[in-house]
Design a protein around this motif. Structure first.
Motif, PDB file in Angstrom:
ATOM      1  N   LEU A 162      40.822  42.676  45.404  1.00 26.59           N
ATOM      2  CA  LEU A 162      39.631  42.802  46.238  1.00 26.59           C
ATOM      3  C   LEU A 162      39.401  41.569  47.102  1.00 26.59           C
ATOM      4  CD1 LEU A 162      37.252  44.389  43.562  1.00 26.59           C
ATOM      5  CD2 LEU A 162      38.088  45.507  45.635  1.00 26.59           C
ATOM      6  N   GLY A 163      40.239  40.550  46.930  1.00 21.39           N
ATOM      7  CA  GLY A 163      40.076  39.322  47.697  1.00 21.39           C
ATOM      8  C   GLY A 163      38.973  38.428  47.179  1.00 21.39           C
ATOM      9  N   GLU A 164      38.537  38.658  45.955  1.00 20.82           N
ATOM     10  CA  GLU A 164      37.455  37.869  45.345  1.00 20.82           C
ATOM     11  C   GLU A 164      38.077  36.809  44.443  1.00 20.82           C
ATOM     12  OE1 GLU A 164      34.530  41.815  45.327  1.00 20.82           O
ATOM     13  OE2 GLU A 164      35.334  41.036  43.442  1.00 20.82           O
ATOM     14  N   TYR A 165      38.567  35.742  45.054  1.00 21.54           N
ATOM     15  CA  TYR A 165      39.421  34.797  44.355  1.00 21.54           C
ATOM     16  C   TYR A 165      38.688  33.965  43.312  1.00 21.54           C
ATOM     17  CZ  TYR A 165      42.400  36.163  48.217  1.00 21.54           C
ATOM     18  OH  TYR A 165      43.113  36.890  49.124  1.00 21.54           O
ATOM     19  N   ASP A 166      37.440  33.602  43.578  1.00 21.41           N
ATOM     20  CA  ASP A 166      36.681  32.831  42.585  1.00 21.41           C
ATOM     21  C   ASP A 166      36.455  33.655  41.315  1.00 21.41           C
ATOM     22  OD1 ASP A 166      36.563  30.633  44.247  1.00 21.41           O
ATOM     23  OD2 ASP A 166      34.566  31.109  45.037  1.00 21.41           O
TER      24      ASP A 166
END
Length: 318
Positions: free
Chosen positions: A196-200
């Motif tokens: 989802l591109g939610e790296y944190d």
């Protein structure tokens, strides 16, 4: 599936680095769902062992597990199909042994790319448990996780995350917050956030998985390897390529020590390392690692399998 913005595809890491809450770790009593007619039409067919005693059934099961652990998923599928036939002939259609065989066959089929059939098996298991009033059992948590992995493979990240979170909630309620079964769940949730591109959020969950892997006594080195590999992906997305390389090398060291060098898991590590070198513009080394991966994968997968196809595509593009 491509998690990168460049045209080079990541080497099917989703399939091989998602830590499936897998069937193979379950006891024979932990799952129970009825006979699934579509299993008998599996393209691998049934083997004619002509055995009818419990000892011979256990032998087939043991052979299937051994084949699975060696990465011979097609061979394991045939053996599980034979095991299912034996159980049917002995009147054990609804037994714990049959449930385990169905579940493990689904896992084998997933490994070799028959996702729809594997999904049918996992969903049937979930439906039966819910109809039995076992909505809060660990078996249901496993079903949620397995379905989540296939949704992940199909690119439906939101639904995959929903299933993994349901699995996580059940596991925490049953086992507490520091049980070894949470390692794979946090690991998989981290991978979905990567998608989802939610790296944190990805790194947060992956660090939880690694922390539990180090704290909880477990004899499964694959969990350590997967944690390091997935954290490496997160670092790669943030262009921290040296940290990514270190993570993939740690994963390779663990997997090669456990599986030996002639195994699909090791081949996937080679591809991941090759991808890091590609991002560092070291194309010669990237190609060397990719070709080493391809040499191993051709021994285990048919030509049409996405893992092998992605490897070949990467080599062509480099």
């Amino acid at each position: 599936m491509n998690f990168h913005e460049n045209p080079i595809l990541l080497a099917n890491d989703i399939q091989d680095d998602v830590s499936h809450e897998n069937t193979l770790e379950l006891s024979q009593e932990s799952l129970g769902f009825p006979e699934k007619p579509t299993v008998s039409s599996c393209s691998f067919g049934f083997l004619s062992f002509h055995r009818d005693d419990v000892e011979s059934q256990n032998e087939i099961h043991a052979e299937a597990l051994e084949a699975y652990n060696r990465g011979k998923y097609g061979e394991a599928s045939k053996l599980y199909a034979a095991y299912i036939q034996e159980l049917r002939q002995s009147g054990q259609q609804n037994s714990g042994e049959m449930a385990l065989a169905y579940n493990n066959l689904g896992s084998c089929l997933e490994k070799i790319g028959f996702y729809e059939r594997a999904s049918d098996l996992y969903k049937e298991a979930l439906n039966i448990y819910e109809s039995m009033g076992n909505e809060n059992s660990s078996a249901v948590a496993v079903c949620y996780g397995n379905i989540g992995s296939l949704l992940f493979l199909s690119g439906d990240f939101e639904k995959s995350l929903d299933h993994y979170n349901k699995s996580l909630k059940l596991r925490i309620s049953i086992f507490g917050s520091e049980h070894k079964s949470l390692i794979s769940t946090y690991n998989n949730i981290g991978r979905v956030h990567l998608g989802l591109g939610e790296y944190d959020s990805a790194i947060s969950n992956l660090e939880k998985a690694l922390y539990l892997s180090q704290k909880v006594s477990t004899r499964d080195p694959e969990q350590f390897a997967s944690c390091y590999s997935n954290l490496a992906f997160a670092y790669s997305r943030q262009a921290k390529y040296q940290e990514a390389l270190e993570g993939h090398l740690k994963s390779l060291k663990i997997r090669s020590s456990f599986y030996g060098f002639d195994h699909p898991k090791v081949a996937i590590c080679y591809q991941h390392i090759g991808m890091v070198y590609f991002h560092q513009k070291n194309y010669s080394l990237a190609l060397d690692w990719m070709r080493a991966s391809q040499e191993i994968l051709t021994k285990f997968f048919p030509k049409y399998h996405p893992t092998l196809g992605t490897c070949s595509t990467n080599i062509g593009l480099i």
